[in-house]
Motif scaffolding. Structure first.
Motif, PDB file in Angstrom:
ATOM      1  N   MET A   1       0.836  -1.133   0.081  1.00  6.57           N
ATOM      2  CA  MET A   1       0.013   0.065   0.230  1.00  6.57           C
ATOM      3  C   MET A   1       0.977   1.268  -0.135  1.00  6.57           C
ATOM      4  O   MET A   1       2.057   1.194   0.798  1.00  6.57           O
ATOM      5  N   ALA A   2       0.421   2.292  -0.615  1.00  2.00           N
ATOM      6  CA  ALA A   2       1.285   3.576  -0.848  1.00  2.00           C
ATOM      7  C   ALA A   2       1.133   4.343   0.385  1.00  2.00           C
ATOM      8  O   ALA A   2      -0.147   4.589   0.889  1.00  2.00           O
ATOM      9  N   GLU A   3       2.036   5.022   0.701  1.00  6.02           N
ATOM     10  CA  GLU A   3       2.004   6.158   1.558  1.00  6.02           C
ATOM     11  C   GLU A   3       1.786   7.508   0.851  1.00  6.02           C
ATOM     12  O   GLU A   3       2.698   7.845   0.112  1.00  6.02           O
ATOM     13  N   ILE A   4       0.981   8.258   1.567  1.00  2.00           N
ATOM     14  CA  ILE A   4       0.811   9.619   0.856  1.00  2.00           C
ATOM     15  C   ILE A   4       0.986  10.649   1.882  1.00  2.00           C
ATOM     16  O   ILE A   4       0.613  10.650   3.093  1.00  2.00           O
ATOM     17  N   ARG A   5       2.045  11.484   1.617  1.00  2.21           N
ATOM     18  CA  ARG A   5       2.643  12.535   2.598  1.00  2.21           C
ATOM     19  C   ARG A   5       1.933  13.713   2.115  1.00  2.21           C
ATOM     20  O   ARG A   5       1.968  14.377   0.962  1.00  2.21           O
ATOM     21  N   VAL A   6       0.871  14.410   3.190  1.00  2.00           N
ATOM     22  CA  VAL A   6       0.228  15.562   3.052  1.00  2.00           C
ATOM     23  C   VAL A   6       0.902  16.760   3.375  1.00  2.00           C
ATOM     24  O   VAL A   6       1.314  16.618   4.567  1.00  2.00           O
ATOM     25  N   LYS A   7       1.288  17.729   2.562  1.00  2.00           N
ATOM     26  CA  LYS A   7       2.145  18.900   2.778  1.00  2.00           C
ATOM     27  C   LYS A   7       1.264  20.073   3.180  1.00  2.00           C
ATOM     28  O   LYS A   7       0.178  20.203   2.499  1.00  2.00           O
ATOM     29  N   ALA A   8       1.517  20.974   3.987  1.00  2.00           N
ATOM     30  CA  ALA A   8       0.847  22.324   4.279  1.00  2.00           C
ATOM     31  C   ALA A   8       1.259  23.273   2.867  1.00  2.00           C
ATOM     32  O   ALA A   8       2.394  22.992   2.409  1.00  2.00           O
ATOM     33  N   GLU A   9       0.004  23.548   2.548  1.00  2.68           N
ATOM     34  CA  GLU A   9       0.329  24.595   1.307  1.00  2.68           C
ATOM     35  C   GLU A   9       0.548  26.156   1.603  1.00  2.68           C
ATOM     36  O   GLU A   9       0.964  26.759   0.704  1.00  2.68           O
ATOM     37  N   ILE A  10       0.523  26.416   2.781  1.00  2.00           N
ATOM     38  CA  ILE A  10       0.806  27.869   3.230  1.00  2.00           C
ATOM     39  C   ILE A  10       1.585  27.663   4.615  1.00  2.00           C
ATOM     40  O   ILE A  10       1.009  26.769   5.540  1.00  2.00           O
ATOM     41  N   ALA A  11       2.158  28.545   4.926  1.00  2.00           N
ATOM     42  CA  ALA A  11       3.014  28.578   6.473  1.00  2.00           C
ATOM     43  C   ALA A  11       1.781  29.037   7.227  1.00  2.00           C
ATOM     44  O   ALA A  11       0.679  29.948   7.251  1.00  2.00           O
ATOM     45  N   GLY A  12       1.710  28.531   8.401  1.00  2.00           N
ATOM     46  CA  GLY A  12       0.763  29.219   9.567  1.00  2.00           C
ATOM     47  C   GLY A  12       0.919  28.313  10.836  1.00  2.00           C
ATOM     48  O   GLY A  12       2.074  27.733  10.977  1.00  2.00           O
ATOM     49  N   SER A  13      -0.057  28.193  11.616  1.00  2.00           N
ATOM     50  CA  SER A  13       0.146  27.515  12.942  1.00  2.00           C
ATOM     51  C   SER A  13      -1.072  26.262  12.898  1.00  2.00           C
ATOM     52  O   SER A  13      -2.192  26.739  12.286  1.00  2.00           O
TER      53      SER A  13
END
Length: 73
Positions: A1-13
């Motif tokens: 099964m594949a792992e999906i790394r979800v990234k932040a599209e904008i800087a923030g908290s």
């Protein structure tokens, strides 16, 4: 099964984490909310899967492009 790394599209908290490890999510489900420039920005699942792990915690600052959560597709 594949792992999906979800990234932040904008800087923030990280304002609120909406799902927990082990939960199934559908494509486009909101995973968390980022606060940036006094706005709430949802981070969504790019496709269906199961939450494996969070790489951030509520209240933590993130930069654009940081991996915030890992899903298993």
């Amino acid at each position: 099964m594949a792992e999906i790394r979800v990234k932040a599209e904008i800087a923030g908290s990280v304002w609120k984490i909406l799902v927990q490890p082990g939960e199934a999510v559908a494509a486009e489900d909101s995973l968390m909310l980022l606060e940036s420039m006094k706005m709430e920005i949802p981070v969504v699942a790019p496709r269906a899967g199961t939450v494996l792990e969070w790489r951030v915690a509520e209240g933590e600052a993130v930069a654009e492009g940081d991996v915030v959560v890992v899903l298993r597709a």
